[in-house]
Design a protein around this motif. Structure first.
Motif, PDB file in Angstrom:
ATOM      1  N   ALA A 114      24.335 -47.531 -72.161  1.00 48.98           N
ATOM      2  CA  ALA A 114      25.509 -47.631 -71.281  1.00 48.98           C
ATOM      3  C   ALA A 114      25.496 -48.866 -70.377  1.00 48.98           C
ATOM      4  O   ALA A 114      26.552 -49.496 -70.203  1.00 48.98           O
ATOM      5  CB  ALA A 114      25.654 -46.357 -70.459  1.00 48.98           C
ATOM      6  N   PRO A 115      24.365 -49.254 -69.771  1.00 46.06           N
ATOM      7  CA  PRO A 115      24.406 -50.461 -68.926  1.00 46.06           C
ATOM      8  C   PRO A 115      24.847 -51.706 -69.693  1.00 46.06           C
ATOM      9  O   PRO A 115      25.441 -52.613 -69.111  1.00 46.06           O
ATOM     10  CB  PRO A 115      22.969 -50.603 -68.426  1.00 46.06           C
ATOM     11  N   ARG A 116      24.586 -51.759 -70.958  1.00 46.74           N
ATOM     12  CA  ARG A 116      25.018 -52.901 -71.779  1.00 46.74           C
ATOM     13  C   ARG A 116      26.542 -52.964 -71.810  1.00 46.74           C
ATOM     14  O   ARG A 116      27.125 -54.044 -71.763  1.00 46.74           O
ATOM     15  CB  ARG A 116      24.459 -52.745 -73.191  1.00 46.74           C
ATOM     16  N   LEU A 117      27.166 -51.819 -71.899  1.00 45.12           N
ATOM     17  CA  LEU A 117      28.630 -51.787 -71.916  1.00 45.12           C
ATOM     18  C   LEU A 117      29.229 -52.042 -70.536  1.00 45.12           C
ATOM     19  O   LEU A 117      30.269 -52.687 -70.416  1.00 45.12           O
ATOM     20  CB  LEU A 117      29.108 -50.424 -72.428  1.00 45.12           C
ATOM     21  N   LEU A 118      28.562 -51.529 -69.508  1.00 48.58           N
ATOM     22  CA  LEU A 118      29.117 -51.625 -68.160  1.00 48.58           C
ATOM     23  C   LEU A 118      28.808 -52.946 -67.466  1.00 48.58           C
ATOM     24  O   LEU A 118      29.668 -53.516 -66.799  1.00 48.58           O
ATOM     25  CB  LEU A 118      28.590 -50.468 -67.301  1.00 48.58           C
ATOM     26  N   PHE A 119      27.568 -53.429 -67.602  1.00 47.03           N
ATOM     27  CA  PHE A 119      27.140 -54.599 -66.842  1.00 47.03           C
ATOM     28  C   PHE A 119      26.658 -55.733 -67.722  1.00 47.03           C
ATOM     29  O   PHE A 119      25.881 -56.570 -67.281  1.00 47.03           O
ATOM     30  CB  PHE A 119      25.997 -54.226 -65.886  1.00 47.03           C
ATOM     31  N   GLY A 120      27.074 -55.800 -68.952  1.00 44.01           N
ATOM     32  CA  GLY A 120      26.574 -56.784 -69.902  1.00 44.01           C
ATOM     33  C   GLY A 120      26.656 -58.216 -69.432  1.00 44.01           C
ATOM     34  O   GLY A 120      25.686 -58.968 -69.515  1.00 44.01           O
ATOM     35  N   ALA A 121      27.769 -58.637 -68.910  1.00 37.36           N
ATOM     36  CA  ALA A 121      27.936 -60.027 -68.494  1.00 37.36           C
ATOM     37  C   ALA A 121      27.406 -60.279 -67.078  1.00 37.36           C
ATOM     38  O   ALA A 121      26.981 -61.381 -66.770  1.00 37.36           O
ATOM     39  CB  ALA A 121      29.411 -60.410 -68.557  1.00 37.36           C
ATOM     40  N   ASP A 122      27.418 -59.253 -66.239  1.00 34.15           N
ATOM     41  CA  ASP A 122      27.005 -59.433 -64.851  1.00 34.15           C
ATOM     42  C   ASP A 122      25.482 -59.509 -64.697  1.00 34.15           C
ATOM     43  O   ASP A 122      24.973 -60.335 -63.960  1.00 34.15           O
ATOM     44  CB  ASP A 122      27.535 -58.288 -63.986  1.00 34.15           C
ATOM     45  N   LEU A 123      24.775 -58.623 -65.359  1.00 38.08           N
ATOM     46  CA  LEU A 123      23.308 -58.555 -65.255  1.00 38.08           C
ATOM     47  C   LEU A 123      22.701 -58.579 -66.659  1.00 38.08           C
ATOM     48  O   LEU A 123      22.252 -57.549 -67.165  1.00 38.08           O
ATOM     49  CB  LEU A 123      22.886 -57.273 -64.525  1.00 38.08           C
ATOM     50  N   PRO A 124      22.659 -59.733 -67.296  1.00 33.59           N
ATOM     51  CA  PRO A 124      22.233 -59.765 -68.702  1.00 33.59           C
ATOM     52  C   PRO A 124      20.778 -59.355 -68.931  1.00 33.59           C
ATOM     53  O   PRO A 124      20.479 -58.694 -69.926  1.00 33.59           O
ATOM     54  CB  PRO A 124      22.457 -61.216 -69.114  1.00 33.59           C
ATOM     55  N   VAL A 125      19.868 -59.697 -68.025  1.00 36.46           N
ATOM     56  CA  VAL A 125      18.459 -59.345 -68.224  1.00 36.46           C
ATOM     57  C   VAL A 125      18.262 -57.837 -68.122  1.00 36.46           C
ATOM     58  O   VAL A 125      17.590 -57.225 -68.955  1.00 36.46           O
ATOM     59  CB  VAL A 125      17.562 -60.085 -67.206  1.00 36.46           C
ATOM     60  N   LEU A 126      18.862 -57.224 -67.121  1.00 30.84           N
ATOM     61  CA  LEU A 126      18.751 -55.784 -66.937  1.00 30.84           C
ATOM     62  C   LEU A 126      19.405 -55.034 -68.097  1.00 30.84           C
ATOM     63  O   LEU A 126      18.823 -54.080 -68.631  1.00 30.84           O
ATOM     64  CB  LEU A 126      19.395 -55.371 -65.613  1.00 30.84           C
ATOM     65  N   ALA A 127      20.588 -55.475 -68.489  1.00 33.98           N
ATOM     66  CA  ALA A 127      21.293 -54.813 -69.588  1.00 33.98           C
ATOM     67  C   ALA A 127      20.523 -54.946 -70.901  1.00 33.98           C
ATOM     68  O   ALA A 127      20.423 -53.990 -71.670  1.00 33.98           O
ATOM     69  CB  ALA A 127      22.695 -55.395 -69.729  1.00 33.98           C
ATOM     70  N   THR A 128      19.937 -56.110 -71.141  1.00 35.95           N
ATOM     71  CA  THR A 128      19.174 -56.318 -72.373  1.00 35.95           C
ATOM     72  C   THR A 128      17.897 -55.488 -72.370  1.00 35.95           C
ATOM     73  O   THR A 128      17.518 -54.925 -73.402  1.00 35.95           O
ATOM     74  CB  THR A 128      18.834 -57.811 -72.542  1.00 35.95           C
ATOM     75  N   THR A 129      17.239 -55.395 -71.234  1.00 37.83           N
ATOM     76  CA  THR A 129      16.026 -54.589 -71.131  1.00 37.83           C
ATOM     77  C   THR A 129      16.319 -53.121 -71.399  1.00 37.83           C
ATOM     78  O   THR A 129      15.631 -52.469 -72.198  1.00 37.83           O
ATOM     79  CB  THR A 129      15.384 -54.755 -69.741  1.00 37.83           C
ATOM     80  N   PHE A 130      17.329 -52.586 -70.728  1.00 35.72           N
ATOM     81  CA  PHE A 130      17.693 -51.185 -70.945  1.00 35.72           C
ATOM     82  C   PHE A 130      18.152 -50.953 -72.378  1.00 35.72           C
ATOM     83  O   PHE A 130      17.843 -49.920 -72.972  1.00 35.72           O
ATOM     84  CB  PHE A 130      18.777 -50.739 -69.969  1.00 35.72           C
ATOM     85  N   SER A 131      18.890 -51.896 -72.922  1.00 39.18           N
ATOM     86  CA  SER A 131      19.373 -51.748 -74.291  1.00 39.18           C
ATOM     87  C   SER A 131      18.212 -51.736 -75.283  1.00 39.18           C
ATOM     88  O   SER A 131      18.215 -50.971 -76.241  1.00 39.18           O
ATOM     89  CB  SER A 131      20.346 -52.884 -74.620  1.00 39.18           C
ATOM     90  N   GLY A 132      17.214 -52.587 -75.040  1.00 39.21           N
ATOM     91  CA  GLY A 132      16.045 -52.612 -75.927  1.00 39.21           C
ATOM     92  C   GLY A 132      15.245 -51.329 -75.859  1.00 39.21           C
ATOM     93  O   GLY A 132      14.804 -50.796 -76.891  1.00 39.21           O
ATOM     94  N   ILE A 133      15.056 -50.810 -74.645  1.00 37.07           N
ATOM     95  CA  ILE A 133      14.345 -49.539 -74.486  1.00 37.07           C
ATOM     96  C   ILE A 133      15.150 -48.407 -75.125  1.00 37.07           C
ATOM     97  O   ILE A 133      14.596 -47.512 -75.767  1.00 37.07           O
ATOM     98  CB  ILE A 133      14.062 -49.265 -72.999  1.00 37.07           C
ATOM     99  N   GLY A 134      16.462 -48.444 -74.963  1.00 36.91           N
ATOM    100  CA  GLY A 134      17.320 -47.433 -75.580  1.00 36.91           C
ATOM    101  C   GLY A 134      17.261 -47.481 -77.092  1.00 36.91           C
ATOM    102  O   GLY A 134      17.214 -46.444 -77.761  1.00 36.91           O
ATOM    103  N   LEU A 135      17.242 -48.695 -77.649  1.00 41.62           N
ATOM    104  CA  LEU A 135      17.134 -48.833 -79.100  1.00 41.62           C
ATOM    105  C   LEU A 135      15.806 -48.281 -79.594  1.00 41.62           C
ATOM    106  O   LEU A 135      15.749 -47.594 -80.613  1.00 41.62           O
ATOM    107  CB  LEU A 135      17.290 -50.299 -79.498  1.00 41.62           C
ATOM    108  N   LEU A 136      14.735 -48.558 -78.867  1.00 36.02           N
ATOM    109  CA  LEU A 136      13.422 -48.031 -79.227  1.00 36.02           C
ATOM    110  C   LEU A 136      13.425 -46.503 -79.200  1.00 36.02           C
ATOM    111  O   LEU A 136      12.896 -45.855 -80.115  1.00 36.02           O
ATOM    112  CB  LEU A 136      12.361 -48.578 -78.279  1.00 36.02           C
ATOM    113  N   ALA A 137      14.039 -45.914 -78.184  1.00 34.02           N
ATOM    114  CA  ALA A 137      14.114 -44.457 -78.090  1.00 34.02           C
ATOM    115  C   ALA A 137      14.921 -43.866 -79.241  1.00 34.02           C
ATOM    116  O   ALA A 137      14.540 -42.837 -79.815  1.00 34.02           O
ATOM    117  CB  ALA A 137      14.719 -44.046 -76.747  1.00 34.02           C
ATOM    118  N   ILE A 138      16.013 -44.523 -79.605  1.00 30.54           N
ATOM    119  CA  ILE A 138      16.842 -44.023 -80.709  1.00 30.54           C
ATOM    120  C   ILE A 138      16.094 -44.116 -82.036  1.00 30.54           C
ATOM    121  O   ILE A 138      16.210 -43.235 -82.882  1.00 30.54           O
ATOM    122  CB  ILE A 138      18.183 -44.783 -80.755  1.00 30.54           C
TER     123      ILE A 138
END
Length: 80
Positions: free
Chosen positions: A28-52
């Protein structure tokens, strides 16, 4: 004591479900804050992908372990 029993089987299935939901929520942070906070969104997205990815891997490993003859005999008691 065996690696796979009723309690561990339930725990593995529950953990896989939690990992899947957590992975979806971490996307979700990738969708909500993708352009504003790219490092945070990418980190959460990577952890989310690993969990999935870990979720079906855990289910597949549990399934393969439960097919072993010794584990299958112990899991017969779970069918109550």
């Amino acid at each position: 004591m065996s690696l796979i029993n009723c309690k561990n089987l339930r725990l593995a299935v529950s953990t896989a479900g939690v990992l899947f939901v957590l992975g979806i929520l971490l996307q979700a942070p990738r969708l909500l804050f993708g352009a504003d906070l790219p490092v945070l969104a990418t980190t959460f997205s990577g952890i989310g992908l690993l969990a999935i990815v870990l979720s079906p891997t855990l289910i597949a490993a549990t399934t393969l372990l439960s097919l072993l003859p010794g584990a299958a005999r112990q899991l017969e008691l779970c069918r109550r």
